[in-house]
Design a protein around this motif. Structure first.
Motif, PDB file in Angstrom:
ATOM      1  N   ARG A 263       0.845  -1.200   0.000  1.00 49.83           N
ATOM      2  CA  ARG A 263       0.000   0.000   0.000  1.00 49.83           C
ATOM      3  C   ARG A 263       0.880   1.248   0.000  1.00 49.83           C
ATOM      4  N   MET A 264       0.297   2.344  -0.455  1.00 48.41           N
ATOM      5  CA  MET A 264       0.996   3.624  -0.422  1.00 48.41           C
ATOM      6  C   MET A 264       0.865   4.261   0.954  1.00 48.41           C
ATOM      7  N   GLN A 265       1.889   5.013   1.341  1.00 49.24           N
ATOM      8  CA  GLN A 265       1.849   5.723   2.613  1.00 49.24           C
ATOM      9  C   GLN A 265       1.115   7.045   2.415  1.00 49.24           C
ATOM     10  N   VAL A 266       0.132   7.318   3.249  1.00 46.90           N
ATOM     11  CA  VAL A 266      -0.683   8.525   3.151  1.00 46.90           C
ATOM     12  C   VAL A 266      -0.175   9.535   4.167  1.00 46.90           C
ATOM     13  N   THR A 267       0.215  10.726   3.670  1.00 45.97           N
ATOM     14  CA  THR A 267       0.710  11.802   4.533  1.00 45.97           C
ATOM     15  C   THR A 267       0.013  13.090   4.160  1.00 45.97           C
ATOM     16  N   GLY A 268      -0.625  13.730   5.118  1.00 49.26           N
ATOM     17  CA  GLY A 268      -1.281  14.996   4.861  1.00 49.26           C
ATOM     18  C   GLY A 268      -2.700  14.825   4.365  1.00 49.26           C
ATOM     19  N   GLU A 269      -3.260  15.949   3.856  1.00 46.83           N
ATOM     20  CA  GLU A 269      -4.642  15.943   3.376  1.00 46.83           C
ATOM     21  C   GLU A 269      -4.761  16.613   2.010  1.00 46.83           C
ATOM     22  N   ASP A 270      -3.653  16.761   1.287  1.00 40.72           N
ATOM     23  CA  ASP A 270      -3.704  17.431  -0.005  1.00 40.72           C
ATOM     24  C   ASP A 270      -4.149  16.455  -1.087  1.00 40.72           C
ATOM     25  N   ASP A 271      -4.037  16.918  -2.359  1.00 38.15           N
ATOM     26  CA  ASP A 271      -4.488  16.097  -3.480  1.00 38.15           C
ATOM     27  C   ASP A 271      -3.674  14.814  -3.599  1.00 38.15           C
ATOM     28  N   ILE A 272      -2.365  14.902  -3.327  1.00 38.80           N
ATOM     29  CA  ILE A 272      -1.532  13.703  -3.401  1.00 38.80           C
ATOM     30  C   ILE A 272      -1.957  12.693  -2.345  1.00 38.80           C
ATOM     31  N   ALA A 273      -2.280  13.192  -1.149  1.00 40.82           N
ATOM     32  CA  ALA A 273      -2.729  12.293  -0.091  1.00 40.82           C
ATOM     33  C   ALA A 273      -4.053  11.631  -0.469  1.00 40.82           C
ATOM     34  N   ARG A 274      -4.961  12.430  -1.058  1.00 33.71           N
ATOM     35  CA  ARG A 274      -6.240  11.836  -1.485  1.00 33.71           C
ATOM     36  C   ARG A 274      -6.020  10.832  -2.610  1.00 33.71           C
ATOM     37  N   LEU A 275      -5.039  11.117  -3.505  1.00 36.32           N
ATOM     38  CA  LEU A 275      -4.709  10.147  -4.554  1.00 36.32           C
ATOM     39  C   LEU A 275      -4.189   8.852  -3.937  1.00 36.32           C
ATOM     40  N   ALA A 276      -3.323   8.961  -2.940  1.00 39.07           N
ATOM     41  CA  ALA A 276      -2.814   7.762  -2.276  1.00 39.07           C
ATOM     42  C   ALA A 276      -3.932   6.984  -1.599  1.00 39.07           C
ATOM     43  N   THR A 277      -4.857   7.716  -0.971  1.00 41.85           N
ATOM     44  CA  THR A 277      -5.990   7.045  -0.322  1.00 41.85           C
ATOM     45  C   THR A 277      -6.837   6.296  -1.349  1.00 41.85           C
ATOM     46  N   SER A 278      -7.130   6.964  -2.478  1.00 37.69           N
ATOM     47  CA  SER A 278      -7.911   6.313  -3.533  1.00 37.69           C
ATOM     48  C   SER A 278      -7.173   5.109  -4.104  1.00 37.69           C
ATOM     49  N   PHE A 279      -5.846   5.256  -4.260  1.00 38.05           N
ATOM     50  CA  PHE A 279      -5.048   4.133  -4.772  1.00 38.05           C
ATOM     51  C   PHE A 279      -5.111   2.957  -3.821  1.00 38.05           C
ATOM     52  N   ASN A 280      -5.000   3.206  -2.527  1.00 37.91           N
ATOM     53  CA  ASN A 280      -5.071   2.123  -1.548  1.00 37.91           C
ATOM     54  C   ASN A 280      -6.442   1.467  -1.540  1.00 37.91           C
ATOM     55  N   GLN A 281      -7.492   2.290  -1.686  1.00 40.73           N
ATOM     56  CA  GLN A 281      -8.837   1.711  -1.749  1.00 40.73           C
ATOM     57  C   GLN A 281      -8.982   0.820  -2.977  1.00 40.73           C
ATOM     58  N   MET A 282      -8.425   1.286  -4.101  1.00 38.60           N
ATOM     59  CA  MET A 282      -8.474   0.468  -5.317  1.00 38.60           C
ATOM     60  C   MET A 282      -7.705  -0.836  -5.116  1.00 38.60           C
ATOM     61  N   ALA A 283      -6.518  -0.745  -4.477  1.00 36.73           N
ATOM     62  CA  ALA A 283      -5.730  -1.952  -4.219  1.00 36.73           C
ATOM     63  C   ALA A 283      -6.471  -2.912  -3.307  1.00 36.73           C
ATOM     64  N   GLU A 284      -7.181  -2.361  -2.284  1.00 36.53           N
ATOM     65  CA  GLU A 284      -7.973  -3.213  -1.393  1.00 36.53           C
ATOM     66  C   GLU A 284      -9.062  -3.941  -2.174  1.00 36.53           C
ATOM     67  N   ALA A 285      -9.739  -3.184  -3.056  1.00 34.07           N
ATOM     68  CA  ALA A 285     -10.811  -3.809  -3.839  1.00 34.07           C
ATOM     69  C   ALA A 285     -10.246  -4.878  -4.775  1.00 34.07           C
TER      70      ALA A 285
END
Length: 558
Positions: A263-285
């Protein structure tokens, strides 16, 4: 080739590869392209602004110098005329009066920073007595155009740009020194002889030139420093943006290699962090779906294996009963006798299907192993042709092996013979009366076998589908040879187990050809085949008609 020649060619080869390597790096590195684009655009902007600033300052300096030179020349001319006005023609002889005039102008020029050139007398009918200048100043510093204007007797001052030349050479250069300047010309009347003399004032612009040189140097240094700062800022910004993208790429590559827990490491709340969160959700799915599919596949393989094994006992019982009925069919009425024959044929087909299902389940479970030995594929092909002769005779199809010789390969003879038998029976099932041809060839690395028929062939796109389980080119067409639909799929798995290729080629109405390529030594990679996939008689036609399925289903190049 000598060793010295080889050493000379190595740097040349490296130099030739350098542009291609640089182009590849340019294509792969997004950061390099972004930083380069920013630096180039900034260089254009800084260069344009610097050129405009330099031009404006230069125009201002030159204009100021010209105005000052004209004012100074006007003042000096007025002083000269004022001093010459009271002097009478008998006070001095012309030579003395001219000498005093020149000495006065030279002295004032030394004090105020300009050079003097006096020429005369000038005008119509005058006989020039010579040119007098400030010491070491070359009279050629006065442009000819300015001389003509002044000598024509125009009123007022005339001026132009010039280059002031000095008779004294530069230190150590051996060439006359020069510098840009402004030349201003006017005329005065000498009372001693009443002649008109041309006065030329040469105002050097060395200070202005030094100022502009210093300005250009400052702007150049400032521009380079600014570009370095811009490049640093661009690198910093692109690093903040591209680094997460690279991390996402690495995580995606690890997930693709089977490490689904990455999984990607999520740091902060900016667009990159939201991209990492979405990427991790996609990887989970994806991980969840893949786990479900893997579990489903495992359950299916287990089911097929269990069912196949469980069917063996009732199939054995039914087979025994069917054999009894088939042996006693002569005592039955015609309808019962025909039913006994059909039962026996379908039991044979069902038994073959059950055996194929068990073999497929072994491949799916990864339990298939090779019993390797050196085998001659020529002997295998001839055995298969002999075994399938009754089937070929029933369909009136001639099957022949064209190549004689020894075609060795380290392989599992049972599996290779099954591959060849599947290919030959499939070719017999689809061939026309022109027959089936089997060819063999080998080289130092591989051994190949092709099976060619001249039947209906394959439609575009079907060459990769013939190895699918239970696939048929014409679903409405009956299986005349009792096949199970798994033969080519099992053959492909057998070829892959050997590390070889099994490929298909076909064209509508031109028949089909299957090619088996095996390594001469088990475990060695197969990179080529000694036999062409496209038959020689149709290779020209195949070039005219595009065929999409020339990539081998088992890997490798056709």
């Amino acid at each position: 080739m000598t060793r010295s020649t080889t050493r000379r060619e190595l740097p040349l080869a490296a130099v030739r590869r350098l542009p291609r390597a640089a182009l590849g790096f340019w294509r792969r590195s997004l950061r390099t392209r972004v930083v380069t684009a920013i630096v180039v655009l900034c260089a254009l902007v800084v260069g344009s602004v610097g050129w405009m600033v330099t031009r404006q300052i230069a125009d201002g300096l030159v204009s100021s110098r010209v105005d000052g030179s004209l004012a100074e020349a006007r003042t000096e001319t007025a002083i000269v005329r004022e001093r010459l006005g009271p002097a009478g023609s008998n006070d001095f002889d012309p030579e003395t009066q001219l000498r005093l005039l020149v000495e006065t102008l030279v002295a004032r020029g030394d004090a105020k920073g300009f050079e003097v050139v006096v020429q005369g007398p000038v005008g119509d009918g005058a006989s020039p007595s010579g040119v007098r200048t400030t010491p070491q100043v070359d009279a050629a510093s006065v442009p000819a155009s300015l001389r003509r204007t002044v000598e024509d007797g125009e009123k007022g001052l005339a001026w132009t740009y010039t280059r002031i030349r000095y008779a004294a050479p530069d230190s150590g250069s051996g060439t006359p020194a020069s510098q840009p300047g402004v030349a201003v010309g006017s005329t005065v009347v000498l009372p001693a002889d009443g002649g008109s003399y041309a006065l030329y004032y040469l105002f050097p612009m060395g200070e202005e030139q030094q100022t502009l040189a210093l300005l250009r140097q400052v702007l150049l240094v400032a521009g380079l420093v600014l570009l370095l700062l811009v490049a640093g800022v661009a690198l910093l910004v692109t690093r903040q943006v591209i680094t997460p993208v690279r991390l996402a790429r690495r995580v995606a590559e690890r997930i693709a290699s089977g490490r689904l827990e990455e999984r990607m490491q999520v740091t902060g709340e900016d667009d990159i962090a939201r991209l990492a969160t979405s990427f991790n959700q996609m990887a989970e799915a994806l991980q969840s779906q893949i786990r479900k599919l893997v579990e489903l596949s495992r359950v299916q393989r287990t089911f097929v294996s269990d069912v196949s094994h469980e069917l063996r006992t009732p199939l054995t019982t039914v087979r025994m009963a069917g054999d009894v009925l088939h042996d006693a069919r002569e005592g039955f009425d015609p309808v019962a006798a025909r039913a006994a024959e059909l039962l026996q044929a379908e039991l044979d087909r069902f038994e073959n299907l059950l055996a194929d299902l068990l073999e497929i389940s072994r491949f799916d479970a990864g339990a298939a192993v090779l019993d390797l030995e050196d085998a001659n594929l020529g002997d295998v092909a001839r055995r298969v042709v002999a075994a399938t002769a009754p089937m070929a005779a029933a369909r009136e199809v001639r099957v022949q092996v064209l190549d004689d010789g020894v075609f060795m390969a380290e392989s599992d003879v049972r599996r290779v013979e099954r591959i060849v038998r599947n290919l030959v029976t499939n070719a017999i099932d689809h061939a026309d009366p022109s027959g089936v041809v089997v060819r063999l060839a080998s080289d130092e690395e591989t051994t190949a076998l092709t099976v060619r028929d001249h039947g209906v062939g394959l439609q575009p796109g079907q060459s990769g589908m013939v190895f699918n389980r239970f696939w048929r080119a014409d679903p409405a067409r009956a299986r005349t040879t009792g096949g199970t639909g798994l033969g080519l799929a099992i053959a492909l798995e057998d070829a892959r187990l050997h590390g070889g290729w099994l490929q298909a080629w076909g064209t509508p109405g031109g028949g089909a050809q299957f090619r088996l390529t095996l390594p001469r030594r088990a475990g060695e990679p197969v990179t080529h085949s000694p036999l062409p996939l496209v038959p020689d008689d149709l290779r020209v036609a195949a070039r005219r008609v595009p065929q999409p399925a020339t990539t081998p289903p088992g890997g490798g190049a056709a």
